[in-house]
Design an enzyme around this catalytic site. Structure first.
Site, PDB file in Angstrom:
ATOM      1  N   GLU A 166       0.807  15.030   1.637  1.00  0.00           N
ATOM      2  CA  GLU A 166       1.605  13.819   1.860  1.00  0.00           C
ATOM      3  C   GLU A 166       0.929  12.567   1.278  1.00  0.00           C
ATOM      4  O   GLU A 166       0.606  11.608   2.013  1.00  0.00           O
ATOM      5  CB  GLU A 166       1.895  13.649   3.340  1.00  0.00           C
ATOM      6  CG  GLU A 166       2.701  14.789   3.930  1.00  0.00           C
ATOM      7  CD  GLU A 166       3.452  14.423   5.198  1.00  0.00           C
ATOM      8  OE1 GLU A 166       3.099  13.435   5.848  1.00  0.00           O
ATOM      9  OE2 GLU A 166       4.408  15.143   5.524  1.00  0.00           O
ATOM     10  N   GLU A 352       5.443  22.177   5.789  1.00  0.00           N
ATOM     11  CA  GLU A 352       5.553  21.693   7.172  1.00  0.00           C
ATOM     12  C   GLU A 352       7.016  21.469   7.550  1.00  0.00           C
ATOM     13  O   GLU A 352       7.756  20.856   6.789  1.00  0.00           O
ATOM     14  CB  GLU A 352       4.826  20.357   7.388  1.00  0.00           C
ATOM     15  CG  GLU A 352       3.327  20.442   7.364  1.00  0.00           C
ATOM     16  CD  GLU A 352       2.681  19.077   7.554  1.00  0.00           C
ATOM     17  OE1 GLU A 352       3.270  18.210   8.231  1.00  0.00           O
ATOM     18  OE2 GLU A 352       1.605  18.856   6.971  1.00  0.00           O
TER      19      GLU A 352
END
Ligand SMILES: N#[N+]C[C@@H]1[C@@H](O)[C@H](O)[C@@H](O)[C@@H]2O[C@H]12
Length: 446
Positions: A166, A352
């Site tokens: 991320e 995720e």
């Protein structure tokens, strides 16, 4: 293939991150990370929570791997703590830190669980932050040296590598919003952090190719939220597109696959990019083996001249998770399909997906029907994506264990396994038992 069954050999895993579960951040010669310092600075985290103990995974990793085995996971995504390996970020190596990850990998392989290693999940060595951290162009070299060292030490057994987790959150929540480490509030710094992470990523991919790791694959994990225009007006549609280009996979995949930033970023945000950034784009454009997609929620975007890039998010009245995020499974499909349409990656992994809910222990169990419902609805969309041409090869639920949820501390529980932080006892939640059945049946219907 029945319409409800995933492809044969589909990978089913769970994901975690070093600072969120390991504890013992300074044990055995490890150096402090920026999250160690950030969480130890009063006011930065809920209740003053830190990662000092977390899930004590540094000591309980064998028990946790036995849990993974019981659940039937065939893959496990975890991150390496850079300051455990290089306490000062570069130079001196901490062999005891390397030893921990050697033991972790060996225990996973003994349990027939495929390791997916994230090289960087936000716990930058604090010593490098003292040199400017990700705003310093030299970090591309420091990071690549660290990554290359891990390829050499673990590459004989670890075949799946993720460079960055991320990078958008690292850049903007950590350097513009100030809510994550290092706690900066500088939009220009944020875009330099985007750019330097891309430089570090691509130099590392090149180093990975040179290590010639047998059957090795390398990719990147990107955060995404499905942004829909609040109305059919052109202003709202433009605002939603810009929000997508800025906060989702295009900000990184455009440079990686196409050698340029998204058009909206070039048109409306180029002043924030580092001077002469164009000179790096050719090097950044480096083939990767897979794209990692993280997805939790979606939102509506409304044109708003007072907001950055002219858009603000508004709610649509959907049910929410404990994080206050609206539950929008259809957005999962849109993101997965969008990545395939725009970049046609060889492989995609959901690195995720999951949700926080107000989990309580009742009669020694955790009956989290809300999480089962969330996961089922999102797996339905993942299968729909596969049936519509997305090269999705695996799914990692976030997370294996309840853990340190960054600035939220331990107040938000994402695990399919409950952690009693007072006793460190693990309790498999009903969602964990359900997920175990999904893996066994390779389907969310059974
Ligand atoms: N918030 N939230 C849950 C989860 C966070 O715990 C992960 O560390 C990040 O990669 C990503 O933000 C997602």
């Amino acid at each position: 293939m029945s319409e409800k069954v995933f492809p044969k050999d589909f990978m089913w895993g769970a994901a975690t991150a070093s600072y969120q579960i390991e504890g013992s951040p300074l044990a055995d010669g490890a150096g402090p990370s920026i999250w160690h310092k950030f969480s130890h600075t009063p006011g930065n985290t809920y209740n003053g929570d830190t990662g000092d103990v977390a899930d004590d995974h540094y000591n309980k990793y064998k028990e946790d791997i036995a849990l993974m085995k019981d659940l039937g996971l065939n893959a496990y995504r975890f991150s390496i703590s850079w300051p455990r390996i290089f306490p000062y970020g570069k130079g001196k190596i901490n062999e005891k830190g390397v030893d921990f990850y050697n033991r972790l990998v060996d225990e996973l392989l003994k349990a027939d669980i495929t390791p997916f290693v994230t090289l960087y999940h936000w716990d930058l060595p604090a010593a490098l932050q003292d040199l400017g951290g990700w705003t310093n162009r030299d970090i591309a070299y420091w990071y690549t040296d660290y990554a290359d060292y891990m390829f050499q030490r673990l590459g004989d057994r670890v075949k799946n590598w993720i460079t960055l987790n991320e990078p958008w959150v690292m850049a903007f929540v950590g350097h513009f919003m100030g809510e994550h480490a290092p706690g900066m509030k500088d939009l220009y710094a944020s875009f330099s952090v985007v750019h330097n992470q891309l430089r570090a990523h691509s130099k590392t991919v090149k180093a990975f190719r040179e290590e010639n790791i047998k059957e090795g694959k390398i990719g990147i994990t990107l955060s995404n939220s499905s942004h829909d225009p609040a109305t059919n007006s052109q202003e709202d549609k433009d605002a939603a597109r810009l929000a997508h280009e800025w906060t989702n996979y295009p900000l990184f995949l455009n440079p990686i696959y196409k050698g340029e930033y998204p058009s909206g970023i070039k048109e409306y945000a180029s002043e924030f990019l580092p001077h002469n950034y164009e000179n790096d784009l050719e090097e950044i454009k480096e083939k990767i083996d897979f794209v990692g997609i993280n997805y939790y929620s979606g939102d509506l975007v409304k044109a708003d001249t007072k907001s950055f890039l002219g858009g603000k998010t508004v709610e649509r009245g959907l049910p929410k998770t404990e994080m206050g995020w609206e539950i929008y499974p259809e957005g999962f499909y849109k993101i997965l399909k969008g990545v395939q349409n725009e970049y046609n990656p060889k492989e995609v992994y959901v690195t995720e997906n999951g949700a926080a809910f107000d989990d309580k222990v009742v009669n020694q169990g955790v009956h989290d029907e809300d999480r089962i419902d969330y996961l089922k609805k999102h797996l339905e969309q993942a299968l729909r994506a596969i049936q519509n041409g997305v090269t999705l090869k695996g799914y990692f639920v976030w997370s294996l264990l309840d853990n340190f949820e960054w600035a939220w501390g331990y107040s938000k529980r994402f695990g399919i396994v409950y952690v009693d932080y007072k006793t460190q006892k693990r309790i498999i939640k009903d969602s964990g038992k359900w997920y175990s059945q999904v893996i066994k049946n390779n389907s969310f219907e059974f």
